[in-house]
Write an enzyme that holds these catalytic residues in place. Structure first.
Site, mmCIF file in Angstrom:
data_model
loop_
_atom_site.group_PDB
_atom_site.id
_atom_site.type_symbol
_atom_site.label_atom_id
_atom_site.label_comp_id
_atom_site.label_asym_id
_atom_site.label_seq_id
_atom_site.Cartn_x
_atom_site.Cartn_y
_atom_site.Cartn_z
ATOM 1 C CG ASP A 186 -2.853 -8.537 -7.277
ATOM 2 O OD1 ASP A 186 -2.250 -7.458 -7.093
ATOM 3 O OD2 ASP A 186 -2.448 -9.414 -8.065
ATOM 4 C CB ILE A 229 8.792 3.255 10.148
ATOM 5 C CG1 ILE A 229 8.590 4.595 9.435
ATOM 6 C CG2 ILE A 229 7.719 3.044 11.223
ATOM 7 C CD1 ILE A 229 8.705 5.818 10.318
ATOM 8 C CG LEU A 230 12.552 1.347 15.010
ATOM 9 C CD1 LEU A 230 12.938 1.697 16.445
ATOM 10 C CD2 LEU A 230 13.439 0.224 14.485
ATOM 11 C CE1 TYR A 290 9.476 1.399 -1.374
ATOM 12 C CE2 TYR A 290 11.317 2.817 -0.755
ATOM 13 C CZ TYR A 290 10.072 2.283 -0.479
ATOM 14 O OH TYR A 290 9.411 2.644 0.666
ATOM 15 C CE LYS A 345 6.811 3.797 -1.402
ATOM 16 N NZ LYS A 345 5.390 3.587 -0.999
#
Length: 252
Positions: free
Chosen positions: A63, A191-192, A158, A162
Site C-alpha cells: 500500500d 489512453i486506451l 485529481y 497531478k
C-alpha cells in the site's frame, strides 16, 4: 534489445494498463523488473508474460500510502534483484467523480491526493537515499493531461494532485541532480487501456479521437515508448521536464 541491460527497475501500479506495458517494455530491453500492485494474481499474470518472453521480473505488494510498507517492499526488491536504478512512479488514479469544488468531500479530496501525490512522494522518499549514495538513478513520475489543460468539468482534486506531482518532479530535479539523478514526468491524455476500451462507449471514443490533431487515442505502448526514452541513456541530459503524450491535444 539491451537499452536497459543490467538495470533494476521498479514500476508501481504495474499489474495492468500503462504500468504493465512499461514493465513489459523495460524487461524486453534487459531490465530486471519489480512489478507492483495490490492484487497478487494480476501482478503474477504480468510476471508470467515477462518470464515467458525471456525477461526477469518479480512481484511485490504494498500500500503506497503506507511508508513502512514501501520500505519493506524496497528490502524485498533489493534482496531479490539488487538496488533499484529506475523508478516509474506510475500508481495513481481518480477515486472520485468530477464535480464542483463545493461538492468534493473531505474524504474524496484526501483520497485523490493520497492516491496520486502522496504515493509518488512516499515511493521516491524510500528509494532516493540509496540512489544518492550510489550517485545514479532515474525517476519517472506520472501526471495527466488533466493537470496540463484545465477544462470545465475536469476532475479537480485529481488534476490538483497531478499538478503537484509535476512541481515535485522539478524540485527533486534541482535537489538530486548534483548527485547524478535524473527525474522527469509523463503526462498522458486519454489512453486506451483495456479498462477504458470497455468503459468508454465507441461513440465517445470517436469524439475523443476527433479532439486530437493526430486523430487517434493513445495506447499503453505509446507511454511505454516514452518511458523507455526517459529511462535510457538517450535522455542523459534531460531532467525536470513534463512530457505531454497527448496526440497534439495539449499545446502549452
Amino acid at each position: 534489445m539491451t537499452e536497459l541491460q543490467g538495470r533494476v527497475a521498479l514500476v508501481t501500479g504495474s499489474s495492468r494498463g500503462i504500468g504493465a506495458a512499461i514493465a513489459r517494455r523495460f524487461a524486453a530491453e534487459g531490465a530486471a523488473v519489480a512489478l507492483h500492485g495490490r492484487t497478487h494474481d494480476a501482478a503474477a499474470a504480468v510476471q508470467e508474460q515477462i518470464t515467458a518472453a525471456g525477461g526477469k521480473a518479480i512481484s511485490v505488494m504494498a500500500d503506497l500510502t503506507d511508508f513502512a510498507q514501501i520500505e519493506a517492499m524496497r528490502s524485498v526488491i533489493e534482496d531479490n534483484l539488487g538496488p533499484v536504478d529506475i523508478i516509474v512512479a506510475n500508481a495513481g488514479g481518480n477515486p472520485i467523480p468530477p464535480g464542483p469544488v463545493e461538492d468534493i468531500t473531505e474524504e474524496g479530496w484526501h483520497a485523490s491526493i493520497d492516491a496520486n501525490l502522496t504515493t509518488t512522494f512516499f515511493t521516491i522518499k524510500a528509494f532516493l537515499p540509496g540512489m544518492k549514495e550510489r550517485h545514479q538513478g532515474i525517476i519517472i513520475t506520472m501526471s495527466s493531461a488533466a493537470a496540463r489543460r484545465p477544462t470545465t468539468g475536469s476532475p479537480i482534486a485529481y488534476a490538483a494532485a497531478k499538478a503537484g506531482i509535476e512541481l515535485l518532479t522539478k524540485e527533486i530535479a534541482i535537489q538530486a541532480g548534483p548527485t547524478g539523478i535524473r527525474i522527469n514526468c509523463l503526462a498522458p491524455e486519454t489512453i486506451l487501456t483495456e479498462r477504458n476500451r470497455q468503459q468508454i462507449p465507441p461513440a465517445i471514443q470517436d469524439q475523443l479521437r476527433q479532439a486530437h490533431p493526430l486523430q487517434r487515442l493513445g495506447t499503453p505502448e505509446d507511454i511505454a515508448d516514452a518511458a523507455l526514452f526517459l529511462a535510457s541513456n538517450r535522455s542523459d541530459w534531460i531532467s525536470g521536464i513534463t512530457l505531454d503524450i497527448a496526440g497534439g491535444s495539449v499545446l502549452v
